[in-house]
Design an enzyme around this catalytic site. Sequence first.
Site, PDB file in Angstrom:
ATOM      1  N   LYS A 119       0.823  -1.212   0.000  1.00  0.00           N
ATOM      2  CA  LYS A 119       0.000   0.000   0.000  1.00  0.00           C
ATOM      3  C   LYS A 119       0.855   1.259   0.000  1.00  0.00           C
ATOM      4  O   LYS A 119       0.318   2.368  -0.061  1.00  0.00           O
ATOM      5  CB  LYS A 119      -0.940   0.004   1.209  1.00  0.00           C
ATOM      6  CG  LYS A 119      -2.004  -1.095   1.149  1.00  0.00           C
ATOM      7  CD  LYS A 119      -2.789  -1.215   2.446  1.00  0.00           C
ATOM      8  CE  LYS A 119      -3.468  -2.552   2.560  1.00  0.00           C
ATOM      9  NZ  LYS A 119      -4.631  -2.705   1.659  1.00  0.00           N
ATOM     10  N   LYS A 198      -1.200 -15.257  -6.028  1.00  0.00           N
ATOM     11  CA  LYS A 198      -2.454 -15.122  -5.301  1.00  0.00           C
ATOM     12  C   LYS A 198      -3.518 -14.418  -6.132  1.00  0.00           C
ATOM     13  O   LYS A 198      -3.254 -13.383  -6.742  1.00  0.00           O
ATOM     14  CB  LYS A 198      -2.199 -14.319  -4.017  1.00  0.00           C
ATOM     15  CG  LYS A 198      -3.357 -14.356  -3.058  1.00  0.00           C
ATOM     16  CD  LYS A 198      -3.115 -13.477  -1.854  1.00  0.00           C
ATOM     17  CE  LYS A 198      -4.394 -13.366  -1.049  1.00  0.00           C
ATOM     18  NZ  LYS A 198      -4.337 -12.336  -0.037  1.00  0.00           N
ATOM     19  N   LYS A 201      -8.442  -9.199  -5.802  1.00  0.00           N
ATOM     20  CA  LYS A 201      -9.183  -8.144  -6.498  1.00  0.00           C
ATOM     21  C   LYS A 201      -8.243  -7.004  -6.882  1.00  0.00           C
ATOM     22  O   LYS A 201      -8.273  -6.507  -7.997  1.00  0.00           O
ATOM     23  CB  LYS A 201     -10.293  -7.633  -5.575  1.00  0.00           C
ATOM     24  CG  LYS A 201     -11.064  -6.456  -6.129  1.00  0.00           C
ATOM     25  CD  LYS A 201     -12.131  -5.995  -5.158  1.00  0.00           C
ATOM     26  CE  LYS A 201     -11.645  -5.853  -3.741  1.00  0.00           C
ATOM     27  NZ  LYS A 201     -10.877  -4.669  -3.418  1.00  0.00           N
TER      28      LYS A 201
END
Length: 335
Positions: A119, A198, A201
């Site tokens: 992030k 993985k 979204k």
Amino acid sequence: MKSKSIILTGDRPTGKLHLGHYVGSLAARVALQKEHTQFVMIADAQALTDNADNPQKIRENILEVALDYLAVGIDPHQTTIFIQSLVTAIPELTMYFLNLVTWNRLKHNPTVKLEIQQKGYGEEVPAGFMIYPVNQAADITIFKANFVPVGDDQIPVIEQTVELVRKFNRTYKTDVLVEPKALIASIARLPGTDGKAKMSKSLGNAIFLSDTADEVMKKVKMMYTDPGHLRVEDPGKVEGNPVFTHLDAFGTDKAKIEELKEHYRRGGLGDSIVKKYLLEVLQTFLEPIRKRREELAKDPKHVMDILFKGTEAANRAAHQTLIEIRQAMGIDYFR
Ligand code: TRP
């Protein structure tokens, strides 16, 4: 696993759920709910720890996640489905837990470390995000959960929960809190359609439970395979090839899948043929889920009512544990 163990798990309502969620946790929930006492939370408070400026997104996705749950067969008569932020015993226990963990320990949770990096937070990580594993420990322990079905990325969070339970019980000379165990699926992590480790979204590599037949078709057509498998005659790799991982996860004809794998390894089997079969398998799996979801989506009030009732039931259970916690700590002042 004992019969009538308590199961708790949940999801952040930041988007619709996808096949990775199904493999990692939803399938286990559907299987476990008959024999056990199961709580499933829509973790809106946790979702806000990195979405403080966008509560509207969280609000909208509460219904979407609930629809996904019901569509895959989580049965509100067997599972208590509830909204995290409305169970206020959780933030109260979080406060007590925070006194039992060091800042240094928080900084070393590998899942949180990775997320901070992804992030791009650096030092400017919101404090609420930094402590979300402690909040999650409260989610789990306020229900005295024995088992937590999660993807393998959540293992460090469960480990931290166990540490907190031990610390709490030792500090207050009690046994009110229960040590949970992570339940990890046999395919611990479904890869994305792009071959990344993985499905997620945010990576844009997911097949959603609510995707239309057409969207699924496009995604399967584009799916990453073995990049070394250039010509049909070439031998191909099955390991790390998401087409085969998806077949393993969703295919029911295991003999046929084994045959395809052998043929692919030998050479002479084209990607398009395997993908055609995968598409068939996925459509068969997704079609009834999609239908049920569409039906349920026609009556959102009914779905919200399920969450309302579930939240009431969750509050009753959590409040009982909270009384025991306050007793154990000796802060039950008026009795
Ligand atoms: N952290 C979990 C995730 O990102 C969601 C979650 C919140 C959860 N509370 C939980 C999972 C309690 C298991 C138990 O998927």
